[in-house]
Motif scaffolding. Structure first.
Motif, mmCIF file in Angstrom:
data_model
loop_
_atom_site.group_PDB
_atom_site.id
_atom_site.type_symbol
_atom_site.label_atom_id
_atom_site.label_comp_id
_atom_site.label_asym_id
_atom_site.label_seq_id
_atom_site.Cartn_x
_atom_site.Cartn_y
_atom_site.Cartn_z
ATOM 1 N N UNK A 204 0.826 -1.207 0.000
ATOM 2 C CA UNK A 204 0.000 0.000 0.000
ATOM 3 C C UNK A 204 0.859 1.256 0.000
ATOM 4 N N UNK A 205 0.176 2.352 -0.318
ATOM 5 C CA UNK A 205 0.750 3.692 -0.221
ATOM 6 C C UNK A 205 -0.141 4.503 0.709
ATOM 7 N N UNK A 206 0.472 5.283 1.605
ATOM 8 C CA UNK A 206 -0.275 6.121 2.542
ATOM 9 C C UNK A 206 -0.069 7.591 2.167
ATOM 10 N N UNK A 207 -1.192 8.311 2.059
ATOM 11 C CA UNK A 207 -1.156 9.742 1.788
ATOM 12 C C UNK A 207 -1.921 10.444 2.912
ATOM 13 N N UNK A 208 -1.320 11.477 3.512
ATOM 14 C CA UNK A 208 -1.973 12.241 4.573
ATOM 15 C C UNK A 208 -2.137 13.681 4.097
ATOM 16 N N UNK A 209 -3.396 14.150 4.114
ATOM 17 C CA UNK A 209 -3.697 15.514 3.686
ATOM 18 C C UNK A 209 -4.631 16.160 4.700
ATOM 19 N N UNK A 210 -4.137 17.150 5.420
ATOM 20 C CA UNK A 210 -4.989 17.840 6.378
ATOM 21 C C UNK A 210 -5.525 16.881 7.426
ATOM 22 N N UNK A 211 -6.854 16.733 7.467
ATOM 23 C CA UNK A 211 -7.494 15.833 8.430
ATOM 24 C C UNK A 211 -7.854 14.488 7.810
ATOM 25 N N UNK A 212 -7.199 14.139 6.717
ATOM 26 C CA UNK A 212 -7.561 12.934 5.969
ATOM 27 C C UNK A 212 -6.364 12.009 5.801
ATOM 28 N N UNK A 213 -6.619 10.710 6.006
ATOM 29 C CA UNK A 213 -5.638 9.667 5.696
ATOM 30 C C UNK A 213 -6.177 8.860 4.528
ATOM 31 N N UNK A 214 -5.340 8.649 3.519
ATOM 32 C CA UNK A 214 -5.734 7.838 2.365
ATOM 33 C C UNK A 214 -4.792 6.647 2.268
ATOM 34 N N UNK A 216 -3.947 3.481 -0.216
ATOM 35 C CA UNK A 216 -4.159 2.938 -1.553
ATOM 36 C C UNK A 216 -3.376 1.639 -1.699
ATOM 37 N N UNK A 217 -4.011 0.633 -2.294
ATOM 38 C CA UNK A 217 -3.316 -0.629 -2.448
ATOM 39 C C UNK A 217 -3.859 -1.467 -3.582
ATOM 40 N N UNK A 218 -3.243 -2.618 -3.764
ATOM 41 C CA UNK A 218 -3.693 -3.573 -4.774
ATOM 42 C C UNK A 218 -3.686 -4.964 -4.158
ATOM 43 N N UNK A 219 -4.800 -5.659 -4.326
ATOM 44 C CA UNK A 219 -4.944 -7.019 -3.801
ATOM 45 C C UNK A 219 -4.113 -7.978 -4.646
ATOM 46 N N UNK A 220 -3.880 -9.178 -4.150
ATOM 47 C CA UNK A 220 -3.137 -10.150 -4.941
ATOM 48 C C UNK A 220 -3.840 -10.457 -6.265
ATOM 49 N N UNK A 221 -3.058 -10.622 -7.299
ATOM 50 C CA UNK A 221 -3.612 -11.036 -8.584
ATOM 51 C C UNK A 221 -3.819 -12.535 -8.654
ATOM 52 N N UNK A 222 -3.317 -13.232 -7.632
ATOM 53 C CA UNK A 222 -3.458 -14.693 -7.585
ATOM 54 C C UNK A 222 -3.231 -15.155 -6.160
ATOM 55 N N UNK A 223 -4.115 -16.011 -5.667
ATOM 56 C CA UNK A 223 -3.937 -16.663 -4.369
ATOM 57 C C UNK A 223 -4.273 -18.136 -4.522
ATOM 58 N N UNK A 224 -3.415 -18.980 -4.014
ATOM 59 C CA UNK A 224 -3.627 -20.425 -4.073
ATOM 60 C C UNK A 224 -3.636 -20.970 -2.645
ATOM 61 N N UNK A 225 -4.755 -21.548 -2.245
ATOM 62 C CA UNK A 225 -4.816 -22.145 -0.904
ATOM 63 C C UNK A 225 -4.029 -23.452 -0.824
ATOM 64 N N UNK A 226 -3.951 -24.162 -1.913
ATOM 65 C CA UNK A 226 -3.169 -25.400 -1.933
ATOM 66 C C UNK A 226 -1.672 -25.097 -1.789
ATOM 67 N N UNK A 227 -0.940 -26.041 -1.243
ATOM 68 C CA UNK A 227 0.509 -25.938 -1.290
ATOM 69 C C UNK A 227 0.979 -26.286 -2.699
ATOM 70 N N UNK A 228 2.137 -25.803 -3.068
ATOM 71 C CA UNK A 228 2.671 -26.126 -4.390
ATOM 72 C C UNK A 228 2.904 -27.627 -4.517
ATOM 73 N N UNK A 229 3.292 -28.256 -3.408
ATOM 74 C CA UNK A 229 3.522 -29.702 -3.423
ATOM 75 C C UNK A 229 2.227 -30.456 -3.700
ATOM 76 N N UNK A 230 1.123 -29.948 -3.177
ATOM 77 C CA UNK A 230 -0.169 -30.588 -3.422
ATOM 78 C C UNK A 230 -0.522 -30.537 -4.903
ATOM 79 N N UNK A 231 -0.327 -29.383 -5.517
ATOM 80 C CA UNK A 231 -0.619 -29.235 -6.949
ATOM 81 C C UNK A 231 0.238 -30.199 -7.754
#
Length: 837
Positions: A204-214, A216-231
């Motif tokens: 994420x990126x944090x921006x602070x302006x006056x009385x505001x905190x922003x 910003x981020x990006x979620x994973x483009x891929x998540x695998x619950x399995x282990x690689x060994x399982x696959x």
């Protein structure tokens, strides 16, 4: 006044008050009820001790630390992956005949191996945590601490004293204003000082302006619950090109979670925007957030949004601008006070929550005790107030987590703190997603069903493609799991968990149920019927004849269960599992009834009616049980948590004491054989089963099992409830909360057989009580008052003129209801006749 007159006056007042309470349907927005408050003497140490709030889109878990507060945040569109995350390379047709031949030869395990290698897809994506909001308050030693959640008003609070000042924090999640709001107050001016900041597990990126905190981020483009060994052990590398090369070797960065450039820039963008409104004091910027010093009162407004733009659009390339969404939301609140936000929030919430009231008379009132202690002491001190609190808590969670325009509740509702959550925080459609919505209609929250209906509508779009490309069939199909991108192919790994092409039938039954409870013919015509017809079209093409000439599904599972055969071999797949046929029969019957009601599709209706007559009937096994499979196999786990073959008893309506007494008896035997031990959500289902068996005492024994304290810190092995009353599978699954609420409603009111059955499964432990505002099919609101286990008075109120059959204590009577008029009936009404009028 003599003693006799005093006694007479006492009972007269009692009876009048009971009758008046029963007739009062009007929601009371000002109602204050200490019985509807969860409270604790210490802050939460673990996530399952924190208290949930939500507005159907944004969720928060409030830990309630006095000087250090953590609020874990969610937004219900924040998922990993994109629409392209779905693997679409599965086609059953090349191996279909081989599988059928093996099944016909009773070589089930061999058939299952072929299916595992050729019929499964890949795992779906995961619901993501958004971040955390932290506060560090000035202070020293703390006294008079308490945190609470008032589910009657949908507001959480923290109270404590430090350095001679009393502090109070109130936090709510407003649906009307689409914001999370907090007010920090004190009984001494210029005494509020703290630092606050936002943080996320994602980059994420944090921006602070006056009385505001922003943030910003990006979620994973891929998540695998399995282990690689399982696959790799399953030779599934070709299904996961994000982390494996074409030759099956791992890419250099291969791991379970991929961000940004690791996955070609894919992933959903998100933003949180926090505004501070202070009365007095000074607000200054810090390196990561804001500092408030010497304020009289502070209001914190938090808005969260993502770039999600629909299940079929890339959030990274075609997404919305979450920053603009947050700006729009917060700009409307510039001149709005916390009191105004709270008033609008409570009015909106009360319009839903206050429709149903439930009280049980008890000799001991424990509502002033701390909730975790009440739960710990439950076995030694049965607590009827906790029974009613958990019932209403389920309704609170449904309102908080599922509102029109939002996403439907997943396995964890809208609350999740893990990047790789349990079972991906999926929509698991072999019961769990549906169980989340069992209370929606009967507990008078039909509006909260809307996100679920939209999921079905979207799945019908992807499911039509899957039906064509995977099976070569018309209509639409969906399998065991889905996510926000609405994949309808099977998941990976194991047939017993992943291959189950029956989801469309169960999902669309919710549409028919909604019509039955609301009488909304526009909904039936425009929303429900096309989806019912599409699922029926797939099933009609999927069925085959068995050797006896009955229609069965050619191959499938009884969800997540296995059977033994042929001297100890085991398998999960066979033809014509009982649940398959129950769902197909229900779907066909619903389509026929809807077609007749709408006077459409006579040719298709005739075809479906003919198929229905040929479906394999229910069968009773040698132990007197309802068979789980077409043949009388033995289950490998006699206490298995799933009871899928009892679908026709609940949530279906095919098995009942009056219509099918032999099957009813067999269902009872099945429940006895499976036993009462279960995981949390399975206990919820068993409460409903025993309610449908009209055995309130057995249902209540399951309830007592559910009210078992589960401590997350001690590696729990049994189901029950966590300190915050979340259902423990374990781990946390919210479906058990909804299963309990629906089960209690079934104990007190049933209407699935065409009769409005009052107190069908009232347990001895609830001798006196009142419930009002439940809904029966036909859009009939019902209030019931009982004393010493006997009906005192019931009140029915219908939205349209109709004649209904009402049942109590084995006696049925017909009543004509007029729109908007309350019709009262008491025990004498039924006692006067033992015959149906």
């Amino acid at each position: 006044m003599n003693k006799r007159n005093r006694v007479f006056k006492f009972y007269l007042i009692l009876i009048i008050s009971l009758f008046v309470g029963c007739n009062e349907f009007t929601p009371d927005a000002e109602r204050v009820d200490t019985a509807l408050i969860l409270k604790y003497a210490t802050p939460a140490e673990t996530w399952t001790e924190a208290l949930p709030i939500g507005n159907g889109r944004q969720g928060a878990m409030v830990y309630g630390g006095a000087l250090t507060e953590q609020i874990q945040l969610n937004e219900n569109t924040l998922y990993s992956g994109e629409p392209s995350s779905t693997y679409k390379g599965t086609d059953v047709r090349p191996t279909y005949k081989s599988v059928m031949a093996l099944i016909a030869s009773e070589k089930y395990a061999e058939a299952e191996k072929i299916m595992a290698n050729n019929w499964l897809g890949r795992l779906h994506q995961s619901y993501q945590p958004f971040g955390n909001l932290y506060f560090h308050f000035e202070g020293d030693s703390v006294s008079h601490y308490e945190r609470s959640l008032d589910i009657g008003k949908s507001i959480s609070a923290v109270r404590y004293n430090t350095q001679g000042v009393h502090y109070k924090r109130e936090i709510l999640a407003s649906y009307p204003d689409s914001v999370i709001a907090m007010r920090i107050s004190a009984d001494k001016k210029k005494s509020i000082s703290f630092k606050t900041f936002l943080k996320s597990v994602h980059p994420t990126e944090i921006v602070v302006k006056g009385n505001t905190i922003i943030l910003k981020g990006q979620a994973p483009g891929f998540v695998l619950r399995r282990s690689l060994e399982n696959v790799e052990s399953n030779a599934d590398q070709h299904k996961y090109p994000e982390i494996f090369n074409k030759d099956g070797s791992r890419k250099p960065f291969a791991k379970q979670v991929l961000y940004g450039e690791e996955v070609s820039g894919k992933g959903m963008f998100f933003e949180a925007r926090l505004d501070i409104k202070n009365q007095g004091g000074v607000v200054t910027e810090t390196e990561h957030g804001l500092s408030v010093s010497g304020a009289d009162e502070v209001v914190v407004l938090l808005s969260m949004a993502t770039s999600f733009n629909g299940f079929d659009k890339s959030p990274s390339l075609e997404g919305k601008d979450p920053g603009k969404l947050n700006e729009q939301i917060l700009s409307t609140l510039t001149d709005k006070t916390f009191d105004q936000i709270q008033t609008d929030h409570e009015r909106d919430y009360a319009a839903l929550f206050n429709r149903v009231e439930f009280t049980l008379d008890t000799k001991e009132d424990h509502s002033n005790e701390y909730t975790n202690k009440r739960l710990i002491n439950y076995a030694a001190k049965p607590d009827l107030g906790l029974n009613t609190l958990l019932f209403q808590y389920g309704r609170y969670l449904l309102i908080s987590g599922s509102r029109a325009g939002g996403q439907p509740l997943n396995l964890q509702g809208i609350w999740n703190d893990k990047v790789i959550p349990s079972w991906n925080s999926a929509y698991t459609m072999n019961i769990n997603a549906q169980m989340n919505y069992w209370p929606a209609e009967v507990t008078n929250l039909s509006e909260c069903h809307e996100p679920f209906f939209r999921l079905v509508k979207e799945l019908a779009i992807t499911g039509k493609e899957t039906a064509k490309n995977m099976y070569g069939n018309p209509g639409w199909v969906t399998h065991h799991n889905t996510d926000i991108w609405r994949p309808s192919y099977p998941a990976d790994n194991a047939v017993v968990y992943s291959y189950w092409p029956m989801g469309a039938g169960w999902l669309t039954n919710h549409l028919w149920e909604h019509y039955q409870f609301t009488n909304n013919e526009t909904f039936l015509k425009e929303e429900a019927y096309p989806l019912l017809k599409g699922s029926a079209a797939f099933f009609a093409s999927w069925l085959v004849e068995n050797e006896a000439g009955y229609l069965v599904t050619p191959v499938g599972t009884s969800p997540e269960n296995r059977f033994s055969y042929d001297n100890g071999q085991s398998a999960s797949i066979s033809a014509g599992a009982t649940m398959d046929i129950a769902i197909v029969r229900e779907n066909f019957e619903n389509v026929v009834k809807a077609s007749k009601r709408l006077d459409v599709d006579e040719t298709f209706r005739t075809h479906i009616e003919a198929l229905t007559q040929k479906l394999l009937p229910y069968q009773i096994g040698e132990r007197g049980q309802l068979q789980e499979w077409q043949f009388d196999f033995k289950e490998t786990d006699v206490n298995h948590r799933h009871l899928s073959h009892l679908y026709g008893l609940h949530p279906g309506d095919q098995i009942s004491k009056e219509k099918t007494p032999a099957l009813f008896k067999a269902a009872n035997k099945t429940l006895e054989l499976r036993g009462d031990e279960a995981t949390g959500w399975s206990m919820g289902w068993k409460i409903n089963f025993w309610s449908r068996m009209h055995d309130g005492n057995h249902a209540y024994s399951i309830i007592n099992n559910l009210f078992s304290f589960v401590n997350e810190k001690s590696a729990p092995t049994h189901g029950g409830l966590y300190a915050n009353l979340f259902d423990a599978h374990p781990p946390f699954q919210i479906d058990g909360n909804f299963g309990y609420t629906a089960g209690v409603a079934e104990m007190l009111l049933q209407s699935h057989t065409g009769e409005i059955h009052l107190l069908p499964a009232l347990p001895d432990a609830w001798p006196t009580g009142t419930i009002k505002g439940l809904k029966a099919r036909g859009d009939v609101r019902v209030a019931i008052n009982w004393k010493k286990g006997k009906l005192v008075k019931g009140v029915l109120k219908a939205s349209k003129a109709q004649t209904v059959v009402v049942k109590y204590a084995g006696v049925t009577k017909k009543i004509t209801l007029q729109p908007g008029e309350e019709h009262g009936l008491d025990w004498a009404f039924f006692r006067d006749s033992s015959q149906t009028n």
